[in-house]
Design a protein around this motif. Structure first.
Motif, PDB file in Angstrom:
ATOM      1  N   ARG A 189      23.851 -34.572  34.217  1.00 38.54           N
ATOM      2  CA  ARG A 189      23.943 -35.851  33.492  1.00 38.54           C
ATOM      3  C   ARG A 189      22.601 -36.241  32.900  1.00 38.54           C
ATOM      4  N   ALA A 264      27.804 -31.769  36.636  1.00 38.58           N
ATOM      5  CA  ALA A 264      29.150 -32.090  36.158  1.00 38.58           C
ATOM      6  C   ALA A 264      30.213 -31.602  37.126  1.00 38.58           C
ATOM      7  N   PHE A 265      31.152 -32.483  37.413  1.00 42.08           N
ATOM      8  CA  PHE A 265      32.323 -32.213  38.243  1.00 42.08           C
ATOM      9  C   PHE A 265      31.949 -31.754  39.651  1.00 42.08           C
ATOM     10  N   ASP A 266      30.885 -32.356  40.182  1.00 36.81           N
ATOM     11  CA  ASP A 266      30.529 -32.136  41.575  1.00 36.81           C
ATOM     12  C   ASP A 266      31.261 -33.181  42.407  1.00 36.81           C
ATOM     13  N   ASP A 267      32.246 -32.736  43.193  1.00 31.34           N
ATOM     14  CA  ASP A 267      33.093 -33.682  43.916  1.00 31.34           C
ATOM     15  C   ASP A 267      32.404 -34.325  45.112  1.00 31.34           C
ATOM     16  N   GLY A 270      28.456 -35.849  42.705  1.00 31.90           N
ATOM     17  CA  GLY A 270      28.512 -36.094  41.264  1.00 31.90           C
ATOM     18  C   GLY A 270      28.724 -37.545  40.860  1.00 31.90           C
ATOM     19  N   ARG A 272      31.482 -39.808  38.566  1.00 30.26           N
ATOM     20  CA  ARG A 272      32.791 -39.780  37.909  1.00 30.26           C
ATOM     21  C   ARG A 272      32.721 -40.236  36.461  1.00 30.26           C
ATOM     22  N   ASP A 275      31.623 -37.289  34.515  1.00 36.97           N
ATOM     23  CA  ASP A 275      32.738 -36.348  34.434  1.00 36.97           C
ATOM     24  C   ASP A 275      33.754 -36.800  33.389  1.00 36.97           C
ATOM     25  N   HIS A 276      33.984 -38.113  33.313  1.00 33.96           N
ATOM     26  CA  HIS A 276      34.957 -38.645  32.349  1.00 33.96           C
ATOM     27  C   HIS A 276      34.483 -38.409  30.919  1.00 33.96           C
ATOM     28  N   LYS A 279      35.695 -35.158  29.686  1.00 34.26           N
ATOM     29  CA  LYS A 279      37.140 -34.931  29.789  1.00 34.26           C
ATOM     30  C   LYS A 279      37.688 -34.161  28.595  1.00 34.26           C
ATOM     31  N   ASN A 284      37.260 -28.656  34.374  1.00 37.38           N
ATOM     32  CA  ASN A 284      37.851 -29.197  35.603  1.00 37.38           C
ATOM     33  C   ASN A 284      37.269 -28.531  36.849  1.00 37.38           C
ATOM     34  N   CYS A 317      33.382 -25.544  27.426  1.00 38.15           N
ATOM     35  CA  CYS A 317      32.676 -26.815  27.588  1.00 38.15           C
ATOM     36  C   CYS A 317      31.408 -26.831  26.733  1.00 38.15           C
TER      37      CYS A 317
END
Length: 329
Positions: A189, A264-267, A270, A272, A275-276, A279, A284, A317
Motif C-alpha cells: 500500500r 495486498a490481500f494479506d488476511d 493487511g 481491507r 484490498d478494495h 478489486k 484474490n 494485477c
C-alpha cells in the motif's frame, strides 16, 4: 518392518513408513507435539503408545515424548490410519496434477518448484495435503524428499526440496551462514520511500487460543532484517523487492506492515481498504512471491540462481495497474 502389537493392528496398515529429517524451522519442538501436527486425526493416546513402544524413532533409536527435536534429526514414523480409516497420506489428485507443471529444476540432489499460492508446504493441523505429500505421490520410489526451507501457505514461488540427506545438510548450513539469497516481489500500500532500504525490527511469534500464529514487532523478539528496493510505482501502491536476511515467520509481511505499507490481500496483517482498491484487477490472493533464490549447489559448488515466474493472477494485477494506475514520472 513394522512391529505393531495386536492391539494396534486395526490402525496400522501396509503403506510406507515415513522418514522425516527435522529442519531448522522445526528444531526445538517436543517430539509429541511435532507428531500431533503431523499425524492429523490420529488419537493422542495412540501417538504416545507408538512412541513408548519404539515404533516412532529418532535417529534409529527409541525416544521419549518430551524429547526436543534437533535440526538434522531423522524421525521414523510408522504407517498409521486416521480415525476415518483413511491413509495418513492421501493427496488430492487435482493439486498433485498442478505440481507436475510447477517443476523449475531437478537433478540427483535437488528438486525445485514454483509453489502455487494456497498450498501448504506440509500437511499438519487442519490440513490434509501439502507439497511434500504431493511430491511423494508423484515420486513414489523416492527414498528421501525433505524441505530445505518453507514458504507461507499463501506465498508462491521458489521452493527447494532436498533429494538426499547430504544435500539437505549442506543446504541447511548455507541457511545458517545466510549465504542463500532470497528475493520476493510484494505489492504494498502507498508510496514506499526510496531511502527506506532496510527494515530492522525484532519479531515475536504469538500463538492465539485458536491456534493461529500472529507475529508482532517486539523488543523481546528475535533479531530480524529485510532489505527493500522499489521496483515499480503506481498511484496508490508500490511493487517492491524484499530480500530477507533472517528467516522469521511472516517476516516480510510484518516488516511491511510495520513501515505502514501492508501487502495486498494479506488476511492477517493487511488493509481491507487497500484490498478494495484492487478489486477491479481481479486479485484474490496474497501478493507475495518468492521470485528468485541464489545458492551454491550442494554437490558441484556452482552458484545457481533459480527464478520463478509470476502466476496469472499476479501478472493480471500488474497489467491492470500499469494500464490504469501507473504513476506519472
Amino acid at each position: 518392518m513394522v512391529t505393531a502389537d495386536l492391539k494396534l493392528t486395526s490402525q496400522v496398515h501396509n503403506y510406507s513408513i515415513h522418514f522425516i529429517t527435522i529442519s531448522i524451522h522445526n528444531a526445538g519442538q517436543r517430539l509429541d507435539n511435532f507428531l500431533r501436527t503431523q499425524l492429523k486425526g490420529v488419537p493422542k493416546s495412540l501417538i504416545y503408545r507408538l512412541v513408548r513402544k519404539g515404533q516412532v524413532q529418532v535417529n534409529k533409536k527409541k525416544s521419549k515424548p518430551q524429547y526436543k527435536l534437533q535440526s538434522g534429526d531423522e524421525l521414523r514414523i510408522p504407517p498409521v490410519r486416521q480415525k476415518d480409516n483413511k491413509p495418513l497420506v492421501s493427496p488430492r489428485l487435482g493439486k498433485v496434477a498442478v505440481l507436475t507443471k510447477a517443476l523449475l529444476y531437478e537433478d540427483d540432489h535437488l528438486l525445485i518448484l514454483n509453489k502455487p499460492s494456497g498450498t501448504a508446504v506440509h500437511s499438519g493441523c487442519r490440513l490434509s495435503f501439502g507439497i511434500i505429500e504431493g511430491l511423494r505421490a508423484l515420486w513414489p520410489n523416492a527414498t528421501f524428499l525433505e524441505l530445505v526451507h518453507r514458504l507461507d501457505r499463501d506465498t508462491s514461488g521458489v521452493l527447494l526440496i532436498a533429494k538426499k540427506r547430504s544435500a539437505l545438510r549442506l543446504m541447511h548450513e548455507q541457511l545458517r551462514m545466510k549465504s542463500i539469497k532470497k528475493d520476493y516481489l510484494a505489492l504494498v500500500r502507498g508510496q514506499w520511500q526510496s531511502h527506506m532500504k532496510a527494515v530492522e525490527a525484532p519479531l515475536m511469534k504469538n500463538i492465539l487460543a485458536s491456534g493461529e500464529r500472529i507475529v508482532r514487532v517486539s523488543n523481546d523478539g528475535k533479531l530480524s532484517k529485510t532489505y527493500f528496493q522499489v521496483e515499480e510505482r503506481f498511484t496508490f501502491a508500490t511493487l517492491v523487492k524484499a530480500s530477507p536476511v533472517t528467516g522469521r515467520t511472516h517476516q516480510i509481511r510484518v516488516h511491511s506492515q510495520y513501515t505502514g505499507h501492508p501487502i495486498a490481500f494479506d488476511d492477517r496483517y493487511g488493509d481491507r481498504k487497500f484490498d478494495h482498491q484492487l478489486k477491479s484487477c481481479g486479485l484474490n490472493r496474497l501478493f507475495l512471491h518468492a521470485v528468485a533464490l541464489s545458492f551454491k549447489h550442494p554437490a558441484s559448488g556452482e552458484r545457481l540462481r533459480i527464478e520463478a515466474p509470476l502466476d496469472e493472477s499476479l501478472r493480471n494485477c500488474l497489467l491492470y495497474l500499469r494500464t490504469y494506475h501507473k504513476e506519472k514520472s
